[in-house]
Design a protein around this motif. Sequence first.
Motif, mmCIF file in Angstrom:
data_model
loop_
_atom_site.group_PDB
_atom_site.id
_atom_site.type_symbol
_atom_site.label_atom_id
_atom_site.label_comp_id
_atom_site.label_asym_id
_atom_site.label_seq_id
_atom_site.Cartn_x
_atom_site.Cartn_y
_atom_site.Cartn_z
ATOM 1 N N LEU A 171 4.097 -79.699 -1.491
ATOM 2 C CA LEU A 171 5.124 -80.718 -1.268
ATOM 3 C C LEU A 171 6.496 -80.073 -1.203
ATOM 4 C CD1 LEU A 171 5.729 -83.847 -1.217
ATOM 5 C CD2 LEU A 171 6.136 -83.634 -3.668
ATOM 6 N N GLN A 172 6.760 -79.179 -2.153
ATOM 7 C CA GLN A 172 8.066 -78.509 -2.199
ATOM 8 C C GLN A 172 8.311 -77.683 -0.945
ATOM 9 O OE1 GLN A 172 8.650 -74.951 -2.834
ATOM 10 N NE2 GLN A 172 10.872 -75.154 -2.953
ATOM 11 N N LEU A 173 7.296 -76.973 -0.478
ATOM 12 C CA LEU A 173 7.447 -76.137 0.704
ATOM 13 C C LEU A 173 7.645 -76.963 1.967
ATOM 14 C CD1 LEU A 173 4.717 -73.428 -0.006
ATOM 15 C CD2 LEU A 173 7.187 -73.069 0.038
ATOM 16 N N SER A 174 6.887 -78.048 2.101
ATOM 17 C CA SER A 174 6.902 -78.794 3.356
ATOM 18 C C SER A 174 8.042 -79.807 3.457
ATOM 19 C CB SER A 174 5.564 -79.523 3.545
ATOM 20 O OG SER A 174 5.322 -80.418 2.476
ATOM 21 N N LEU A 175 8.494 -80.338 2.324
ATOM 22 C CA LEU A 175 9.467 -81.427 2.378
ATOM 23 C C LEU A 175 10.863 -81.046 1.907
ATOM 24 C CD1 LEU A 175 7.292 -84.405 1.077
ATOM 25 C CD2 LEU A 175 7.728 -83.713 3.442
ATOM 26 N N THR A 176 11.009 -79.898 1.263
ATOM 27 C CA THR A 176 12.327 -79.551 0.718
ATOM 28 C C THR A 176 12.925 -78.309 1.366
ATOM 29 O OG1 THR A 176 11.460 -78.144 -1.063
ATOM 30 C CG2 THR A 176 11.601 -80.504 -1.513
ATOM 31 N N GLY A 177 12.307 -77.841 2.449
ATOM 32 C CA GLY A 177 12.862 -76.674 3.133
ATOM 33 C C GLY A 177 12.738 -75.394 2.342
ATOM 34 N N GLY A 178 11.708 -75.276 1.500
ATOM 35 C CA GLY A 178 11.582 -74.107 0.638
ATOM 36 C C GLY A 178 10.754 -72.973 1.217
ATOM 37 N N MET A 179 10.285 -73.126 2.463
ATOM 38 C CA MET A 179 9.351 -72.147 3.030
ATOM 39 C C MET A 179 9.976 -70.769 3.188
ATOM 40 S SD MET A 179 7.438 -74.578 5.847
ATOM 41 C CE MET A 179 8.970 -75.375 6.334
ATOM 42 N N GLU A 180 11.149 -70.718 3.808
ATOM 43 C CA GLU A 180 11.785 -69.427 4.077
ATOM 44 C C GLU A 180 12.174 -68.736 2.772
ATOM 45 O OE1 GLU A 180 15.682 -67.585 6.412
ATOM 46 O OE2 GLU A 180 15.041 -69.641 6.795
ATOM 47 N N ARG A 181 12.708 -69.497 1.833
ATOM 48 C CA ARG A 181 13.091 -68.915 0.549
ATOM 49 C C ARG A 181 11.883 -68.347 -0.181
ATOM 50 N NH1 ARG A 181 16.199 -71.880 -4.576
ATOM 51 N NH2 ARG A 181 15.885 -70.151 -6.039
ATOM 52 N N ALA A 182 10.768 -69.081 -0.185
ATOM 53 C CA ALA A 182 9.559 -68.614 -0.865
ATOM 54 C C ALA A 182 9.078 -67.301 -0.264
ATOM 55 C CB ALA A 182 8.466 -69.677 -0.768
ATOM 56 N N GLU A 183 9.074 -67.228 1.052
ATOM 57 C CA GLU A 183 8.604 -66.022 1.731
ATOM 58 C C GLU A 183 9.490 -64.819 1.390
ATOM 59 O OE1 GLU A 183 7.085 -64.818 6.215
ATOM 60 O OE2 GLU A 183 8.440 -66.508 5.940
ATOM 61 N N ILE A 184 10.800 -65.027 1.401
ATOM 62 C CA ILE A 184 11.744 -63.945 1.093
ATOM 63 C C ILE A 184 11.597 -63.485 -0.349
ATOM 64 C CG2 ILE A 184 14.198 -63.410 0.802
ATOM 65 C CD1 ILE A 184 14.730 -65.241 3.226
ATOM 66 N N GLU A 185 11.508 -64.436 -1.280
ATOM 67 C CA GLU A 185 11.436 -64.078 -2.700
ATOM 68 C C GLU A 185 10.112 -63.395 -3.047
ATOM 69 O OE1 GLU A 185 12.410 -67.672 -4.807
ATOM 70 O OE2 GLU A 185 14.567 -67.378 -4.527
ATOM 71 N N HIS A 186 9.022 -63.828 -2.429
ATOM 72 C CA HIS A 186 7.740 -63.158 -2.671
ATOM 73 C C HIS A 186 7.794 -61.701 -2.213
ATOM 74 C CE1 HIS A 186 5.004 -66.985 -2.919
ATOM 75 N NE2 HIS A 186 5.741 -66.805 -3.999
ATOM 76 N N ALA A 187 8.352 -61.482 -1.028
ATOM 77 C CA ALA A 187 8.454 -60.113 -0.517
ATOM 78 C C ALA A 187 9.340 -59.254 -1.419
ATOM 79 C CB ALA A 187 9.006 -60.138 0.909
ATOM 80 N N GLU A 188 10.420 -59.848 -1.933
ATOM 81 C CA GLU A 188 11.331 -59.100 -2.810
ATOM 82 C C GLU A 188 10.665 -58.781 -4.141
ATOM 83 O OE1 GLU A 188 15.001 -57.273 -4.032
ATOM 84 O OE2 GLU A 188 13.922 -57.619 -2.160
#
Length: 227
Positions: A171-188
């Motif tokens: 829900l957080q990824l799809s509805l709150t625009g968190g996809m790009e941030r999650a991807e960046i933070e996981h890689a970091e």
Amino acid sequence: MSSRPAHKSLQHRTIASAVAEELRRRIVDGDLKSGLQLRQDALAAEFGVSRIPVREALMQLEAEGLVKILPHRGAIVSELSMEEVQELFELRMLLEPRLLKASARYLTEMDYDRLDRILQEYGSELRAKHVRRWGELNTEFHNVLYQHAGQPRAQAIVANLLQECDRHTRLQLSLTGGMERAEIEHAELVRLCKNGKISAACALLKTHIEGVGKSLRQYFEEHNKAV
């Protein structure tokens, strides 16, 4: 002594696991909505099994927080309140940096190869909007990071928390625009661990979990105002 009872017990557990997996998928995907009553007889008829494995499956889902079994109502799909969501993410913030600190130094090249493959698939699935895989990959990513912690009880608790958070993560990824941030933070997170900057990785992990929980609470608040 006959082995038949043990065989029947194993068979029931296998069927129960299959039923639980399918019901879990439907709940997480949103096919079974919060508050929906799950009738054992109807489910048994649908899956072509007896009520015993269905009851065991529902008890397993209750342990995972996806179902509540209430007196006189039976099993219903659970709905987490904002307070419960906050508790889940606060527990994750307490336990996961601790596990990462204990595990990171023991991550191997094979582990990093696996993490890189998860991140690649995660990015592909995000862009393809294959929602079902997001939570699964997120859980796998975190579990790989913590696997060498040597703290089985804490790891089991976190695995359960990740399971409970799965549909909310989607829900957080799809509805709150968190996809790009999650991807960046996981890689970091992977980069910091690989470079031996474990304290920085633990700090980022705490911020990462806190950010997901905060955006979910904001979504719930805005959604409740709109209703």
